[in-house]
Design a protein around this motif. Structure first.
Motif, mmCIF file in Angstrom:
data_model
loop_
_atom_site.group_PDB
_atom_site.id
_atom_site.type_symbol
_atom_site.label_atom_id
_atom_site.label_comp_id
_atom_site.label_asym_id
_atom_site.label_seq_id
_atom_site.Cartn_x
_atom_site.Cartn_y
_atom_site.Cartn_z
ATOM 1 N N GLN A 251 -82.851 -28.351 -4.739
ATOM 2 C CA GLN A 251 -82.255 -29.630 -4.375
ATOM 3 C C GLN A 251 -81.724 -29.607 -2.941
ATOM 4 O OE1 GLN A 251 -79.442 -30.747 -7.422
ATOM 5 N NE2 GLN A 251 -80.904 -30.419 -9.066
ATOM 6 N N LEU A 252 -81.137 -28.485 -2.533
ATOM 7 C CA LEU A 252 -80.624 -28.385 -1.169
ATOM 8 C C LEU A 252 -81.735 -28.072 -0.170
ATOM 9 C CD1 LEU A 252 -77.204 -26.628 -1.824
ATOM 10 C CD2 LEU A 252 -77.714 -29.035 -1.474
ATOM 11 N N TYR A 253 -82.817 -27.457 -0.631
ATOM 12 C CA TYR A 253 -84.016 -27.303 0.209
ATOM 13 C C TYR A 253 -84.562 -28.683 0.562
ATOM 14 C CZ TYR A 253 -89.049 -26.414 1.078
ATOM 15 O OH TYR A 253 -90.319 -26.401 1.585
ATOM 16 N N VAL A 254 -84.612 -29.557 -0.435
ATOM 17 C CA VAL A 254 -85.095 -30.915 -0.200
ATOM 18 C C VAL A 254 -84.147 -31.663 0.741
ATOM 19 C CG1 VAL A 254 -85.459 -33.166 -1.305
ATOM 20 C CG2 VAL A 254 -86.398 -31.097 -2.345
ATOM 21 N N ARG A 255 -82.845 -31.500 0.540
ATOM 22 C CA ARG A 255 -81.868 -32.219 1.377
ATOM 23 C C ARG A 255 -81.880 -31.720 2.813
ATOM 24 N NH1 ARG A 255 -75.766 -32.693 -0.584
ATOM 25 N NH2 ARG A 255 -76.524 -34.705 -1.371
ATOM 26 N N TYR A 256 -81.791 -30.411 2.998
ATOM 27 C CA TYR A 256 -81.606 -29.874 4.350
ATOM 28 C C TYR A 256 -82.903 -29.451 5.042
ATOM 29 C CZ TYR A 256 -76.608 -29.719 3.264
ATOM 30 O OH TYR A 256 -75.319 -30.061 2.936
ATOM 31 N N SER A 257 -83.818 -28.798 4.308
ATOM 32 C CA SER A 257 -85.038 -28.279 4.943
ATOM 33 C C SER A 257 -86.086 -29.366 5.133
ATOM 34 C CB SER A 257 -85.616 -27.131 4.112
ATOM 35 O OG SER A 257 -84.670 -26.100 3.949
ATOM 36 N N LEU A 258 -86.188 -30.289 4.161
ATOM 37 C CA LEU A 258 -87.163 -31.373 4.275
ATOM 38 C C LEU A 258 -86.538 -32.655 4.810
ATOM 39 C CD1 LEU A 258 -89.217 -30.901 0.962
ATOM 40 C CD2 LEU A 258 -89.624 -29.890 3.215
ATOM 41 N N SER A 306 -97.538 -18.177 -3.067
ATOM 42 C CA SER A 306 -97.157 -19.591 -3.056
ATOM 43 C C SER A 306 -95.915 -19.865 -2.214
ATOM 44 C CB SER A 306 -96.927 -20.078 -4.490
ATOM 45 O OG SER A 306 -95.745 -19.531 -5.055
ATOM 46 N N PHE A 307 -95.024 -18.877 -2.083
ATOM 47 C CA PHE A 307 -93.796 -19.109 -1.328
ATOM 48 C C PHE A 307 -94.045 -19.204 0.178
ATOM 49 C CE2 PHE A 307 -92.004 -17.062 -5.217
ATOM 50 C CZ PHE A 307 -91.323 -18.180 -5.659
ATOM 51 N N ILE A 308 -95.171 -18.676 0.631
ATOM 52 C CA ILE A 308 -95.535 -18.826 2.046
ATOM 53 C C ILE A 308 -95.774 -20.301 2.354
ATOM 54 C CG2 ILE A 308 -97.226 -18.229 3.810
ATOM 55 C CD1 ILE A 308 -97.720 -15.603 2.311
ATOM 56 N N GLY A 309 -96.479 -20.995 1.446
ATOM 57 C CA GLY A 309 -96.731 -22.421 1.638
ATOM 58 C C GLY A 309 -95.455 -23.239 1.666
ATOM 59 N N LEU A 310 -94.497 -22.913 0.792
ATOM 60 C CA LEU A 310 -93.229 -23.636 0.783
ATOM 61 C C LEU A 310 -92.456 -23.427 2.088
ATOM 62 C CD1 LEU A 310 -91.628 -23.293 -2.777
ATOM 63 C CD2 LEU A 310 -92.447 -25.369 -1.656
ATOM 64 N N PHE A 311 -92.522 -22.238 2.636
ATOM 65 C CA PHE A 311 -91.820 -21.967 3.894
ATOM 66 C C PHE A 311 -92.399 -22.788 5.035
ATOM 67 C CE2 PHE A 311 -91.221 -19.649 7.882
ATOM 68 C CZ PHE A 311 -89.851 -19.443 7.869
ATOM 69 N N ALA A 401 -81.576 -22.205 6.772
ATOM 70 C CA ALA A 401 -80.864 -21.392 5.782
ATOM 71 C C ALA A 401 -81.500 -21.526 4.407
ATOM 72 C CB ALA A 401 -79.392 -21.813 5.727
ATOM 73 N N PHE A 402 -81.831 -22.751 4.008
ATOM 74 C CA PHE A 402 -82.396 -22.926 2.670
ATOM 75 C C PHE A 402 -83.897 -22.643 2.624
ATOM 76 C CE2 PHE A 402 -78.270 -24.725 1.835
ATOM 77 C CZ PHE A 402 -78.023 -24.210 0.574
ATOM 78 N N ARG A 403 -84.561 -22.568 3.768
ATOM 79 C CA ARG A 403 -85.927 -22.023 3.766
ATOM 80 C C ARG A 403 -85.876 -20.526 3.441
ATOM 81 N NH1 ARG A 403 -89.755 -25.522 5.478
ATOM 82 N NH2 ARG A 403 -88.993 -27.270 6.739
ATOM 83 N N MET A 404 -84.895 -19.856 3.985
ATOM 84 C CA MET A 404 -84.732 -18.439 3.672
ATOM 85 C C MET A 404 -84.418 -18.261 2.185
ATOM 86 S SD MET A 404 -85.190 -16.547 6.382
ATOM 87 C CE MET A 404 -84.399 -15.020 5.877
ATOM 88 N N TYR A 405 -83.494 -19.050 1.682
ATOM 89 C CA TYR A 405 -83.043 -18.899 0.295
ATOM 90 C C TYR A 405 -84.152 -19.237 -0.692
ATOM 91 C CZ TYR A 405 -79.999 -19.309 -3.803
ATOM 92 O OH TYR A 405 -79.425 -19.148 -5.046
ATOM 93 N N PRO A 410 -87.410 -15.182 -2.240
ATOM 94 C CA PRO A 410 -88.304 -15.095 -3.406
ATOM 95 C C PRO A 410 -89.646 -14.439 -3.088
ATOM 96 C CG PRO A 410 -87.232 -17.232 -3.351
ATOM 97 C CD PRO A 410 -86.915 -16.558 -2.051
ATOM 98 N N PHE A 411 -90.178 -14.684 -1.869
ATOM 99 C CA PHE A 411 -91.448 -14.044 -1.503
ATOM 100 C C PHE A 411 -91.318 -12.530 -1.504
ATOM 101 C CE2 PHE A 411 -93.870 -11.963 1.898
ATOM 102 C CZ PHE A 411 -95.150 -12.120 1.390
ATOM 103 N N VAL A 412 -90.262 -12.028 -0.897
ATOM 104 C CA VAL A 412 -90.058 -10.570 -0.833
ATOM 105 C C VAL A 412 -89.961 -9.981 -2.237
ATOM 106 C CG1 VAL A 412 -88.471 -8.749 -0.123
ATOM 107 C CG2 VAL A 412 -88.982 -10.635 1.447
#
Length: 442
Positions: A251-258, A306-311, A401-405, A410-412
């Motif tokens: 939810q915060l990825y959507v708010r802040y990263s997108l 898949s987490f590479i695409g999200l980043f 910050a939320f791209r990292m989170y 998760p990718f690592v």
């Protein structure tokens, strides 16, 4: 002879167990940190303390379940008690008085977070223990597991994808808590009713409840001496922690990263869940053809990629495209991870001559409780490295910050899990080995 439990009747229980805890995990950061202003450092401390407490009480809860002897079975009484308690704890979790601040808010968060997870631990230990007992053959077990994961995904549509819209648009607003309380009450009633309906319709195998009752200390010693416990537990924790971060941070990825409204999380979560539902049928066929171990390894690798695409996503459309791959990998883990754990339980029962699935699953749950420590530390790191301390003090880089989170951490974890899974071998269920031995060679 015990009348077989229809797979759908057992599987529907996952719908009831999933709604409350996933609303808690999916909305706790938004509710407490971003809206109520709980500092991420306090959040990290609470989640660490909770994880330690939960790691200690999990084996005890499983041990008590294994030793229970009633005319209703070993697991059913615990499920009837824990279901309504989880619903009540979730309602309390999302009913924090808006006047609370500082240490008062921390205490409220800590008490109800621990209550929710304790009730969830009781539910999962008993509900999960029924899978290998009710369905000893892996193909039928895979069918029952796919059905229950399908019900879980249906619950996720409600508790994760629909919840942001309900809490911040339909029943409340972006910066109020009213919608969370109302939504929690509705979800709690539904969850308790479904769990009780499931319990009424299942029949435990009385042969599993032997006169000899498992011993706690001896049982724990035996479990921690089993190499498969450590191998499967640690690798499974890589998956569990990664998805816990995704569910709590989307939810915060959507708010802040997108840069979108929180309610837009509905679309991203919806795509992931819909893809996961469709993928379950495919993965069930893959399991039947290639076995759970091979499928598990493949799913791990897909999820990591898949987490590479999200980043790399910088808008809703590209995030949705990445969500399709996330759904494909996640559905594979849903279809296979519990089958691998069930194989370990079968192997333990075969080696030790007693069924102590509750204790063993609770011991596995200790790895799952690493979620709280690692995700808490990960969230705390956002304040240390990127300046995000809360919704009232988001810093200069909340988007990164939320791209990292949500993506990098998760990718690592899943990449480590995917590599380690290649070196793990778990025996097939004994029932399947006996069936293969009876079949004539071609």
């Amino acid at each position: 002879m015990v009348r077989p439990t229809p797979p759908w009747r057992y599987a529907i229980g996952m719908f009831g167990t999933s709604i409350p805890i996933n609303m808690v995990k999916g909305s706790m950061i938004l509710y407490y940190v971003d809206i109520l202003g709980l500092d991420v450092r306090a959040y990290g401390v609470v989640m660490t303390v909770y994880a330690v407490i939960d790691a200690l009480d999990n084996p005890v809860l499983g041990y008590l379940s294994d030793r229970t002897r009633t005319r209703f079975g070993r697991r059913r009484p615990w499920l009837v008690i824990a279901g309504p308690l989880l619903a009540a704890s979730m309602i309390g979790f999302f009913s924090a008085p808006t006047s609370l601040d500082g240490i008062g808010l921390v205490i409220w968060f800590a008490v109800f977070a621990i209550l929710c997870e304790a009730c969830d631990s009781v539910l999962n230990a008993n509900y999960g223990a029924l899978l290998p007992e009710l369905y000893p053959h892996e193909r039928k077990r895979a069918k029952a597991n796919s059905l229950r994961q399908g019900f879980q995904l249906a619950a996720l549509v409600i508790s994760l994808a629909v919840t942001p819209a309900l809490t911040t648009s339909v029943l409340g607003s972006e910066r109020s808590t009213v919608g969370f309380t109302t939504t929690a009450i509705v979800y709690g009633v539904i969850a308790a009713a479904v769990i009780i309906f499931m319990v009424i319709g299942i029949r435990e195998n009385p042969h599993y409840a032997t006169d000899q009752r498992p011993r706690l200390i001896a049982g724990i010693r035996s479990i921690i001496a089993n190499p498969l416990f450590w191998k499967v537990g640690l690798v499974g924790a890589c998956y569990g922690i990664a998805m816990a971060m995704v569910l709590s941070g989307v939810q915060l990825y959507v708010r802040y990263s997108l840069g979108l409204a929180v309610s837009s999380a509905l679309y991203l979560q919806g795509v992931v869940i819909i893809m996961s539902v469709g993928g379950l049928a495919i993965w069930t066929r893959v399991v039947a053809r290639r076995g759970a171990l091979w499928s598990w390894r493949l799913a791990f690798a897909i999820l990591a990629v898949s987490f590479i695409g999200l980043f790399l996503a910088h808008g809703l459309v590209t995030a949705l495209a990445a969500g399709v791959l996330v759904g494909a990998g996640w559905s594979g883990m849903l279809a296979n991870n519990d089958l691998i754990v069930a194989r370990v339980l079968d192997n333990d029962a075969e080696r030790n001559g007693e069924h102590r699935e509750g204790l063993f699953l609770s011991a596995f749950g200790t790895f799952g409780r690493l979620n709280g420590i690692v995700s808490g530390l990960a969230l705390t790191s956002l304040g240390v490295f990127f300046g995000y301390n809360s919704g009232r003090d988001p810093g200069d880089q909340p988007g990164f910050a939320f791209r990292m989170y949500l993506c990098v951490y998760p990718f690592v974890l899943t990449a480590i899990g995917a590599i380690a899974a290649r070196f793990i071998t778990v025996p097939e269920p004994a029932a399947d080995r006996r069936r293969s031995a009876r079949e004539p060679a071609v």
